[in-house]
Scaffold this motif. Structure first.
Motif, PDB file in Angstrom:
ATOM      1  N   ALA A 196       8.211  -1.249  -3.407  1.00 23.13           N
ATOM      2  CA  ALA A 196       7.218  -2.307  -3.581  1.00 23.13           C
ATOM      3  C   ALA A 196       7.533  -3.125  -4.841  1.00 23.13           C
ATOM      4  O   ALA A 196       7.396  -4.357  -4.851  1.00 23.13           O
ATOM      5  N   ARG A 197       7.965  -2.446  -5.900  1.00 21.44           N
ATOM      6  CA  ARG A 197       8.339  -3.147  -7.128  1.00 21.44           C
ATOM      7  C   ARG A 197       9.527  -4.084  -6.869  1.00 21.44           C
ATOM      8  O   ARG A 197       9.565  -5.210  -7.388  1.00 21.44           O
ATOM      9  N   ALA A 198      10.485  -3.628  -6.074  1.00 20.95           N
ATOM     10  CA  ALA A 198      11.650  -4.466  -5.760  1.00 20.95           C
ATOM     11  C   ALA A 198      11.223  -5.713  -4.979  1.00 20.95           C
ATOM     12  O   ALA A 198      11.708  -6.818  -5.253  1.00 20.95           O
ATOM     13  N   PHE A 203       0.853  -1.189   0.000  1.00 18.93           N
ATOM     14  CA  PHE A 203       0.000   0.000   0.000  1.00 18.93           C
ATOM     15  C   PHE A 203       0.891   1.241   0.000  1.00 18.93           C
ATOM     16  O   PHE A 203       0.945   1.991   0.974  1.00 18.93           O
ATOM     17  N   PRO A 204       1.631   1.448  -1.094  1.00 17.94           N
ATOM     18  CA  PRO A 204       2.563   2.591  -1.151  1.00 17.94           C
ATOM     19  C   PRO A 204       1.819   3.919  -1.200  1.00 17.94           C
ATOM     20  O   PRO A 204       0.944   4.120  -2.051  1.00 17.94           O
ATOM     21  N   LEU A 205       2.168   4.793  -0.286  1.00 17.35           N
ATOM     22  CA  LEU A 205       1.556   6.128  -0.244  1.00 17.35           C
ATOM     23  C   LEU A 205       2.413   7.060  -1.109  1.00 17.35           C
ATOM     24  O   LEU A 205       3.262   7.801  -0.614  1.00 17.35           O
ATOM     25  N   PHE A 265      15.596  -9.584 -12.437  1.00 17.57           N
ATOM     26  CA  PHE A 265      15.095  -8.709 -11.364  1.00 17.57           C
ATOM     27  C   PHE A 265      14.815  -7.308 -11.894  1.00 17.57           C
ATOM     28  O   PHE A 265      13.746  -6.742 -11.642  1.00 17.57           O
ATOM     29  N   GLN A 266      15.756  -6.757 -12.636  1.00 22.81           N
ATOM     30  CA  GLN A 266      15.584  -5.404 -13.158  1.00 22.81           C
ATOM     31  C   GLN A 266      14.441  -5.341 -14.172  1.00 22.81           C
ATOM     32  O   GLN A 266      13.672  -4.382 -14.191  1.00 22.81           O
ATOM     33  N   SER A 267      14.347  -6.367 -14.997  1.00 24.26           N
ATOM     34  CA  SER A 267      13.259  -6.407 -15.973  1.00 24.26           C
ATOM     35  C   SER A 267      11.903  -6.531 -15.267  1.00 24.26           C
ATOM     36  O   SER A 267      10.935  -5.855 -15.634  1.00 24.26           O
ATOM     37  N   ASP A 268      11.844  -7.385 -14.244  1.00 19.64           N
ATOM     38  CA  ASP A 268      10.591  -7.597 -13.517  1.00 19.64           C
ATOM     39  C   ASP A 268      10.131  -6.343 -12.776  1.00 19.64           C
ATOM     40  O   ASP A 268       8.932  -6.083 -12.668  1.00 19.64           O
ATOM     41  N   MET A 269      11.072  -5.580 -12.248  1.00 20.19           N
ATOM     42  CA  MET A 269      10.702  -4.363 -11.537  1.00 20.19           C
ATOM     43  C   MET A 269       9.864  -3.429 -12.407  1.00 20.19           C
ATOM     44  O   MET A 269       8.979  -2.727 -11.907  1.00 20.19           O
ATOM     45  N   GLU A 328       3.502  -4.606 -11.636  1.00 17.89           N
ATOM     46  CA  GLU A 328       2.584  -3.481 -11.432  1.00 17.89           C
ATOM     47  C   GLU A 328       1.182  -3.960 -11.064  1.00 17.89           C
ATOM     48  O   GLU A 328       0.547  -3.426 -10.162  1.00 17.89           O
ATOM     49  N   GLN A 329       0.701  -4.996 -11.750  1.00 16.03           N
ATOM     50  CA  GLN A 329      -0.645  -5.500 -11.493  1.00 16.03           C
ATOM     51  C   GLN A 329      -0.764  -6.110 -10.098  1.00 16.03           C
ATOM     52  O   GLN A 329      -1.816  -6.004  -9.456  1.00 16.03           O
ATOM     53  N   ALA A 330       0.290  -6.754  -9.628  1.00 17.06           N
ATOM     54  CA  ALA A 330       0.265  -7.313  -8.274  1.00 17.06           C
ATOM     55  C   ALA A 330       0.129  -6.208  -7.238  1.00 17.06           C
ATOM     56  O   ALA A 330      -0.617  -6.344  -6.248  1.00 17.06           O
TER      57      ALA A 330
END
Length: 238
Positions: free
Chosen positions: A126-128, A113-115, A176-180, A186-188
Motif C-alpha cells: 500500500a505504501r508503494a 485496507f491492508p489486513l 519514491f523510497q523516501s515517500d514510502m 502513512e496518513q493517506a
C-alpha cells in the motif's frame, strides 16, 4: 333432515377444498427467495433462487450486460482492497474488464485496507502504491502489484521489487523510497482504513457502489455488474 343432508355434504366439501388450497399456498411460498445485492439497501434485489435439498441444478444464466441508459454522471465503484489478499488478486482482472465494458458510465476508486495481521507485506505494498500516487503513477503501480502478487507476497522484504516497478514506471527512485516511509503516505493509508471502519468493513475485497455495500455472496463479477446496472437504472429514472 333428508332435505338438509345434500346441503351439509356441499358445505363439508367446500370447507375441505378451502383448507387444501390454503395448505398448498403456504407450502409453495417457502421454496425460493432472492438474494439482496446490497448490504444496506434490501429493496434493491437481484433474482436468484435459494436451492435446497436434492433439486436439479439450474441452467446457466444469461450473461449480465449493461443497460441501454444514459446518465449525466458516472456510478462510483469503490474497492476496499489489500494488495496481498488472494481473493483481491483473483478479482482484479474482472474489475479491469468491467471498467472496459462500462467506460465512462462508471468511475472506479481504490481504497487501502491492508489486513496486516494476515498479510505481512500488505502495508508495504500500500505504501508503494501511495508513493507512486505522489508521482501520478498510482494506477500503473496498482496494476503491477496485483498482476505480480505471487512474485512478492511471501518475500521477507518486497521493497526491492517495488523499487524495480517504480523504475519501470520512470519514477524518481530517491523520492519514491523516501515517500514510502513518509508520514504523508502513512496518513493517506490510515484515512482509508478509517473510512472502512466507519462503513463496518472488516474484510477484502469489499465493493461499494454509489454508497451501497455489496453483500459478500454477490461480490463477484456478475454481482458487481448487477449492482452497477441497478444504480445506472436508478439514476436514469430519477
Amino acid at each position: 333432515m333428508k332435505r338438509l343432508l345434500p346441503i351439509l355434504i356441499i358445505v363439508v366439501i367446500a370447507a375441505g377444498a378451502i383448507v387444501l388450497a390454503m395448505y398448498m399456498m403456504k407450502t409453495s411460498g417457502t421454496g425460493a427467495g432472492s438474494n439482496a445485492t446490497f448490504q444496506t439497501e434490501k429493496t434493491n434485489q437481484v433474482a436468484g433462487d435459494i436451492k435446497s435439498g436434492n433439486q436439479p441444478a439450474p441452467e446457466a444464466s444469461a450473461p449480465v450486460t449493461k443497460p441501454n441508459v444514459k446518465v449525466t454522471s458516472p456510478v462510483v465503484v469503490q474497492e476496499y482492497g489489500d494488495y496481498q489478499c488472494p481473493p483481491c488478486g483473483a478479482l482484479y482482472p474482472d474489475l479491469k474488464k468491467i471498467e472496459g465494458e462500462y467506460g465512462n458510465q462508471i468511475r472506479f476508486e481504490f481504497h487501502y485496507f491492508p489486513l496486516t495481521k494476515m498479510h505481512k507485506n500488505a502495508l508495504s505494498a500500500a505504501r508503494a502504491a501511495e508513493a507512486a500516487h505522489l508521482q501520478n503513477k498510482f494506477w500503473e503501480m496498482h496494476d503491477r502489484l496485483y498482476r505480480n502478487q505471487k512474485a512478492w507476497a511471501e518475500l521477507e522484504d518486497p521493497r526491492p521489487i517495488f523499487v524495480s516497478y517504480a523504475r519501470e514506471l520512470g519514477l524518481n527512485i530517491s523520492q519514491f523510497q523516501s515517500d514510502m516511509d513518509s508520514n504523508r503516505v502513512e496518513q493517506a493509508i490510515v484515512a482509508d482504513i478509517q473510512k472502512a471502519a466507519a462503513l463496518g468493513i472488516n474484510g477484502t475485497p469489499t465493493i461499494v457502489i454509489d454508497g451501497q455495500q455489496l453483500r459478500a455472496e454477490t461480490t463477484n463479477p456478475d454481482g458487481i455488474r448487477r449492482g452497477i446496472n441497478l444504480m445506472l437504472e436508478k439514476r436514469a429514472a430519477s
